[in-house]
Enzyme design. Sequence first.
Site, PDB file in Angstrom:
ATOM      1  N   ASP A 144    -141.488 -41.638  82.974  1.00 62.30           N
ATOM      2  CA  ASP A 144    -140.053 -41.599  82.669  1.00 62.30           C
ATOM      3  C   ASP A 144    -139.668 -40.249  82.060  1.00 62.30           C
ATOM      4  OD1 ASP A 144    -137.511 -42.633  82.616  1.00 62.30           O
ATOM      5  OD2 ASP A 144    -137.807 -43.819  80.795  1.00 62.30           O
TER       6      ASP A 144
ATOM      7  N   ASN B 229    -134.053 -49.142  90.865  1.00 59.03           N
ATOM      8  CA  ASN B 229    -133.677 -47.731  91.039  1.00 59.03           C
ATOM      9  C   ASN B 229    -132.784 -47.488  92.271  1.00 59.03           C
ATOM     10  OD1 ASN B 229    -136.838 -46.472  89.713  1.00 59.03           O
ATOM     11  ND2 ASN B 229    -134.871 -46.650  88.686  1.00 59.03           N
TER      12      ASN B 229
HETATM   13  C1  IPE Z   1    -138.589 -47.150  85.114  1.00 59.25           C
HETATM   14  O1  IPE Z   1    -137.795 -46.142  84.618  1.00 59.25           O
HETATM   15  C2  IPE Z   1    -138.851 -46.926  86.572  1.00 59.25           C
HETATM   16  C3  IPE Z   1    -139.708 -45.791  86.903  1.00 59.25           C
HETATM   17  C4  IPE Z   1    -140.283 -44.978  86.061  1.00 59.25           C
HETATM   18  C5  IPE Z   1    -139.934 -45.599  88.312  1.00 59.25           C
HETATM   19  P1  IPE Z   1    -136.209 -46.257  84.539  1.00 59.25           P
HETATM   20  O2  IPE Z   1    -135.733 -44.964  84.002  1.00 59.25           O
HETATM   21  O3  IPE Z   1    -135.669 -46.683  85.854  1.00 59.25           O
HETATM   22  O4  IPE Z   1    -136.011 -47.444  83.509  1.00 59.25           O
HETATM   23  P2  IPE Z   1    -134.756 -47.794  82.578  1.00 59.25           P
HETATM   24  O5  IPE Z   1    -133.560 -47.866  83.475  1.00 59.25           O
HETATM   25  O6  IPE Z   1    -134.644 -46.697  81.581  1.00 59.25           O
HETATM   26  O7  IPE Z   1    -135.129 -49.088  81.938  1.00 59.25           O
HETATM   27  C1  IPE Z   2    -138.273 -41.414  85.937  1.00 62.25           C
HETATM   28  O1  IPE Z   2    -137.404 -40.482  85.421  1.00 62.25           O
HETATM   29  C2  IPE Z   2    -138.362 -41.333  87.434  1.00 62.25           C
HETATM   30  C3  IPE Z   2    -137.772 -42.474  88.141  1.00 62.25           C
HETATM   31  C4  IPE Z   2    -137.207 -43.507  87.589  1.00 62.25           C
HETATM   32  C5  IPE Z   2    -137.812 -42.420  89.587  1.00 62.25           C
HETATM   33  P1  IPE Z   2    -135.871 -40.819  85.218  1.00 62.25           P
HETATM   34  O2  IPE Z   2    -135.121 -40.354  86.429  1.00 62.25           O
HETATM   35  O3  IPE Z   2    -135.669 -42.234  84.867  1.00 62.25           O
HETATM   36  O4  IPE Z   2    -135.513 -39.880  83.993  1.00 62.25           O
HETATM   37  P2  IPE Z   2    -134.476 -40.180  82.831  1.00 62.25           P
HETATM   38  O5  IPE Z   2    -134.852 -41.482  82.211  1.00 62.25           O
HETATM   39  O6  IPE Z   2    -133.109 -40.222  83.468  1.00 62.25           O
HETATM   40  O7  IPE Z   2    -134.628 -39.026  81.902  1.00 62.25           O
HETATM   41 MG    MG Z   3    -135.542 -43.218  83.090  1.00 59.83          MG
END
Ligand code: IPE
Ligand code: IPE
Ligand code: MG
Length: 250
Positions: free
Chosen positions: A21, A69
């Site tokens: 994340d 996602n």
């Molecule tokens: C979890 O991260 C999914 C992945 C890392 C692929 P998200 O960024 O989607 O999760 P939330 O929305 O903060 O819970």
């Molecule tokens: C995790 O990084 C990758 C995926 C969920 C695919 P994020 O895209 O969730 O990054 P933040 O949470 O917005 O910083």
């Molecule tokens: Mg995230």
Amino acid sequence: MSKTNWPPLSRIPRHVAIIMDGNGRWAQARGLPRLAGHRAGTENLRRILQACTDFGIEVLTVYAFSTENWARPEEEVRGLMTLLTQYVRHELDNLDRHGVQIRHSGKVEGISPDILHEIQRAVERTRHNNKIILNVAFNYGGRAEIVDAARRMIADGVKPEEVTDALFEKYLYTAGLPDPDLIIRTAGEMRLSNFLIWQAAYAEYYSSPVYWPDFDEAELYKALAEYARRERKFGRVPSPDEPKTTDRDA
Ligand code: IPE
Ligand code: IPE
Ligand code: MG
């Protein structure tokens, strides 16, 4: 501390699962588009997979794309799909040469046929490799996984009295893999976000404040060192002369 100075770890988890994340925040902090963060995140997977192999970890599961996602802006979803396809296509030879067995955990429905084809090709080609398993959680959701398992059990005519933990596990995407011992989440969040909700029952958690693209070998080492200090009890009361439980089979 340089790599060569890292004290040896008393025990290493068999299965590490990472919620990668913070790609978006990493990019935002640099005034870059979110996709640049995802690109940097994909690069980082290379480095962490190598480090996990060096540490002797058997299975690395990475959360690459969740069933939730899809709700992100269309352009970001498209970019993430392209990055994943490129990663699999460009890295396959290299992963295969290094003995990496690729697995996919996730819902097949909803993945576009060309991406699915790349994934299946990679899984098929590397199925006999045994250096490390890279389990990619893609189009993955823990609830969807449990619902899928229940549906398939019913379709197979499984009788109610035959349903056990062990049988259920055979119907999960992760069938045949040990449960994760350690779940790492980067970027400071402290939630599972629908990740491995069945398998995580007795996993140890570790949250790192570092955004995923910056989560390097030293950060991984910190997580492993913390894991080595934890006492796993699995609901039992350890007797004073019993050695520390290292895993479920101990
Ligand atoms: C979890 O991260 C999914 C992945 C890392 C692929 P998200 O960024 O989607 O999760 P939330 O929305 O903060 O819970
Ligand atoms: C995790 O990084 C990758 C995926 C969920 C695919 P994020 O895209 O969730 O990054 P933040 O949470 O917005 O910083
Ligand atoms: Mg995230």
